[in-house]
Design an enzyme around this catalytic site. Sequence first.
Site, mmCIF file in Angstrom:
data_model
loop_
_atom_site.group_PDB
_atom_site.id
_atom_site.type_symbol
_atom_site.label_atom_id
_atom_site.label_comp_id
_atom_site.label_asym_id
_atom_site.label_seq_id
_atom_site.Cartn_x
_atom_site.Cartn_y
_atom_site.Cartn_z
ATOM 1 N N HIS A 36 -7.461 9.312 3.510
ATOM 2 C CA HIS A 36 -8.806 9.811 3.834
ATOM 3 C C HIS A 36 -8.750 11.303 4.161
ATOM 4 C CE1 HIS A 36 -9.099 5.481 5.339
ATOM 5 N NE2 HIS A 36 -10.058 5.519 4.444
ATOM 6 N N GLN A 60 -20.488 -5.385 1.085
ATOM 7 C CA GLN A 60 -19.470 -5.315 0.027
ATOM 8 C C GLN A 60 -18.294 -6.249 0.282
ATOM 9 O OE1 GLN A 60 -18.665 -1.019 0.776
ATOM 10 N NE2 GLN A 60 -16.544 -1.565 0.393
ATOM 11 N N LYS A 149 -7.032 5.659 -5.397
ATOM 12 C CA LYS A 149 -6.547 4.364 -4.888
ATOM 13 C C LYS A 149 -7.494 3.231 -5.293
ATOM 14 C CE LYS A 149 -4.833 1.383 -1.733
ATOM 15 N NZ LYS A 149 -5.928 0.481 -1.587
ATOM 16 N N ILE A 176 -2.634 8.833 -1.913
ATOM 17 C CA ILE A 176 -1.594 9.275 -0.973
ATOM 18 C C ILE A 176 -0.763 8.052 -0.578
ATOM 19 C CG2 ILE A 176 -1.150 10.414 1.251
ATOM 20 C CD1 ILE A 176 -2.467 12.246 -0.911
HETATM 21 P P1 AMP Z 1 -12.059 3.199 2.543
HETATM 22 O O1 AMP Z 1 -12.167 3.664 3.955
HETATM 23 O O2 AMP Z 1 -10.872 2.318 2.288
HETATM 24 O O3 AMP Z 1 -13.357 2.653 2.001
HETATM 25 O O4 AMP Z 1 -11.739 4.496 1.677
HETATM 26 C C1 AMP Z 1 -12.577 5.630 1.727
HETATM 27 C C2 AMP Z 1 -12.173 6.567 0.625
HETATM 28 O O5 AMP Z 1 -10.805 6.950 0.804
HETATM 29 C C3 AMP Z 1 -12.279 5.915 -0.773
HETATM 30 O O6 AMP Z 1 -12.747 6.877 -1.700
HETATM 31 C C4 AMP Z 1 -10.839 5.547 -1.053
HETATM 32 O O7 AMP Z 1 -10.536 5.464 -2.432
HETATM 33 C C5 AMP Z 1 -10.083 6.689 -0.385
HETATM 34 N N1 AMP Z 1 -8.713 6.285 -0.109
HETATM 35 C C6 AMP Z 1 -8.293 5.144 0.491
HETATM 36 N N2 AMP Z 1 -6.949 5.090 0.533
HETATM 37 C C7 AMP Z 1 -6.501 6.221 -0.086
HETATM 38 C C8 AMP Z 1 -5.200 6.754 -0.383
HETATM 39 N N3 AMP Z 1 -4.092 6.111 -0.049
HETATM 40 N N4 AMP Z 1 -5.139 7.938 -1.017
HETATM 41 C C9 AMP Z 1 -6.267 8.604 -1.379
HETATM 42 N N5 AMP Z 1 -7.513 8.162 -1.120
HETATM 43 C C10 AMP Z 1 -7.636 6.986 -0.491
#
Ligand code: AMP
Length: 280
Positions: A36, A60, A149, A176
């Site tokens: 993030h 979701q 991701k 990442i």
């Molecule tokens: P989430 O909180 O899991 O809904 O993720 C929020 C945003 O962060 C989304 O666009 C995800 O794709 C991105 N994200 C989650 N994990 C990673 C990661 N390991 N590397 C890069 N972006 C990420």
Amino acid sequence: MVVLKTVSDIVALIGNNRVKGKIGYVPTMGALHDGHLSLIKRCKEECAITVCSIFVNPTQFNDKSDFEKYPVKIEEDIALLIEAGCDYLFLPTVSEVYPSESKSIKYDIGTLETLWEGKYRPGHFQGVCQVMHRFLQIIQPNTLYLGQKDYQQCMVIQKLIHLFGFNTELIIGATIREKSGLAMSSRNIRLSEKDKDAAVAIYNSLVYIKERVAVEPSDAIKKKVDEKLLESGFTSIDYVAICNAETLESLNEFNDSIPTVALIAAYLDGVRLIDNLLIC
Ligand code: AMP
């Protein structure tokens, strides 16, 4: 950093800031990690104003217990966002995002609805579209930052932007990873140290696919990967896919002139993990 909890407050504040330059937006569900934060960093580099949202969107989650167990670490998240230099954090309640008078729409996302994540998480992408439609209307960002991701989610949101004509550019940041190769994820908090070691099998499998895809039939590779994951401690596998990176249709034969991505979703100790790797 200013924390805003209501739609009217964030609309007013962002409105006042539009003259300063580009508004960049990073949507999240919290329990923030370096994945993030890499998006926040990029947003800060490229935009005048950086907006982050933390909202665990109930619509979701196709699995109620996944929603209930989703990690919440709001105090730590706020500290990380302040340190990263985020300007505004939108932290709404469910009723603020979905007022009782709001109507739900059916989003036409084509085959993204029935392939891979769409197939194994029925209704998931409708919920993603519902929340992103609302947030894009509220924030109206010039630039939206998402992580690779969630590869299929990026495709769904790009489609949503197109369907509703939002004047928003989508930037996709690299995945990442931990040093081991394990993709960072908020759900990793639910894994023991031993599970985290086992979970690396997903990334290793993606690398294996990338190495073998030009010399071995896809079906044979997928069978080996299934075995590898189960041997490593994964209890069930939703899919191991080698597919067209633009349509997500399965590819039986590798052709280096077709953009190709490998996608995996599997369960380890009750936690569902996903990851992907661009092959070419
Ligand atoms: P989430 O909180 O899991 O809904 O993720 C929020 C945003 O962060 C989304 O666009 C995800 O794709 C991105 N994200 C989650 N994990 C990673 C990661 N390991 N590397 C890069 N972006 C990420």
